[in-house]
Design an enzyme around this catalytic site. Structure first.
Site, PDB file in Angstrom:
ATOM      1  N   GLU A   1       4.436  83.256 -67.804  1.00  0.00           N
ATOM      2  CA  GLU A   1       4.782  83.396 -66.388  1.00  0.00           C
ATOM      3  C   GLU A   1       6.250  83.804 -66.248  1.00  0.00           C
ATOM      4  O   GLU A   1       7.124  82.931 -66.095  1.00  0.00           O
ATOM      5  CB  GLU A   1       4.569  82.069 -65.653  1.00  0.00           C
ATOM      6  CG  GLU A   1       3.135  81.608 -65.574  1.00  0.00           C
ATOM      7  CD  GLU A   1       2.901  80.782 -64.330  1.00  0.00           C
ATOM      8  OE1 GLU A   1       1.924  81.061 -63.631  1.00  0.00           O
ATOM      9  OE2 GLU A   1       3.690  79.870 -64.041  1.00  0.00           O
TER      10      GLU A   1
ATOM     11  N   HIS B   1       6.198  74.251 -66.006  1.00  0.00           N
ATOM     12  CA  HIS B   1       6.281  75.361 -65.040  1.00  0.00           C
ATOM     13  C   HIS B   1       7.757  75.652 -64.738  1.00  0.00           C
ATOM     14  O   HIS B   1       8.580  74.734 -64.680  1.00  0.00           O
ATOM     15  CB  HIS B   1       5.531  74.969 -63.763  1.00  0.00           C
ATOM     16  CG  HIS B   1       5.306  76.127 -62.841  1.00  0.00           C
ATOM     17  ND1 HIS B   1       6.310  76.661 -62.058  1.00  0.00           N
ATOM     18  CD2 HIS B   1       4.200  76.880 -62.597  1.00  0.00           C
ATOM     19  CE1 HIS B   1       5.813  77.680 -61.368  1.00  0.00           C
ATOM     20  NE2 HIS B   1       4.540  77.834 -61.680  1.00  0.00           N
TER      21      HIS B   1
HETATM   22  C1  PEP Z   1       2.609  80.110 -60.428  1.00  0.00           C
HETATM   23  O1  PEP Z   1       3.614  79.686 -59.872  1.00  0.00           O
HETATM   24  O2  PEP Z   1       2.045  79.485 -61.353  1.00  0.00           O
HETATM   25  C2  PEP Z   1       2.087  81.395 -59.963  1.00  0.00           C
HETATM   26  C3  PEP Z   1       1.263  82.032 -60.743  1.00  0.00           C
HETATM   27  O3  PEP Z   1       2.506  81.800 -58.736  1.00  0.00           O
HETATM   28  P1  PEP Z   1       2.145  83.149 -57.935  1.00  0.00           P
HETATM   29  O4  PEP Z   1       0.754  83.528 -58.270  1.00  0.00           O
HETATM   30  O5  PEP Z   1       2.328  82.775 -56.499  1.00  0.00           O
HETATM   31  O6  PEP Z   1       3.138  84.173 -58.394  1.00  0.00           O
END
Ligand code: PEP
Length: 222
Positions: free
Chosen positions: A145, A96
């Site tokens: 992400e 992450h």
């Molecule tokens: C994450 O940090 O994996 C994430 C998806 O955060 P958020 O949905 O808060 O953006």
């Protein structure tokens, strides 16, 4: 029919009581559907209680960790090894961006964590931040992400996320499943999941509240 993954990442949140309250609320409302893969990734301190509650309730809910050790069990103070987590979790988020930024995690360390997970029958869920992030061997589930979208309320566009997913599938094989994470909520989830190369979502903030998380699942039903 493609799988739809909806994975809650609680990050460093929730007491055991709060975690169990969430499971009591969410568990009974998850639709039974072979292709719907709902999972929750609590803190290590909540894992065994959450697992127990899910087992007792017989809920269709997978349990994941948010990280695990790059080492075997043994003299590694403070680490949670895959060997010891085996049986408690189905999957683990690895790489992450918050771990890369705050704990200096490198692609090399992440590759070691993936190896530990695979040796212990734990499915690695690798977070990739851009098209350049490498996917370690034998990982079949990745979450795209982009850092700008994490916790900001500013999600990437579904079309752009799909382009990235497409590139990764071309690079690592069509059986690679790519999910999207970054400011997902009940209003935008359907647009991401309906993209041809995206097979689900990783949800941070909007997963903390049981009602908000259930409304993400519901948004996909209609
Ligand atoms: C994450 O940090 O994996 C994430 C998806 O955060 P958020 O949905 O808060 O953006």
């Amino acid at each position: 029919m493609k799988n739809i993954w909806i994975i809650a990442n609680w990050k460093s949140n929730k007491t055991i009581a709060e975690a169990l309250d969430w499971v009591d609320n969410v568990g009974p409302s998850i639709p039974e559907n072979e292709n719907l893969k709902v999972g929750v990734c609590p803190t290590f301190s909540c894992l065994s209680e959450v697992k127990k509650a899910i087992t007792v309730g017989n809920y269709p809910l997978m349990v994941g960790a948010q990280d695990l050790s790059p080492f075997d069990a043994g003299a590694y103070t403070g680490e949670e090894s895959a060997f010891l987590l085996k049986g408690l979790i189905d999957l683990s988020i690895l790489g992450h961006s918050e771990r890369r930024q705050n704990f200096s995690e490198t692609d090399e360390i992440i590759t070691k964590k993936v190896a530990q997970a695979l040796q212990n029958n734990i499915m690695p869920l690798i977070c990739i931040q851009s098209q350049d992030t490498p996917v370690p061997k034998d990982c079949r589930l990745v979450a795209y992400e982009p850092v700008f979208a994490i916790g900001t309320g500013k999600a990437d566009t579904p079309e752009n996320a799909n382009e990235v997913a497409k590139v990764f599938k071309q690079k690592y094989g069509d059986d690679l499943e790519v999910i999207y994470g970054g400011s997902v909520n009940s209003s935008n989830v359907q647009k991401f999941v309906s993209q041809p190369d995206i097979t689900g979502v990783l949800v941070g903030n909007a997963s903390l509240d049981a009602g908000a998380f259930l409304s993400i699942i519901k948004a996909l039903e209609g």
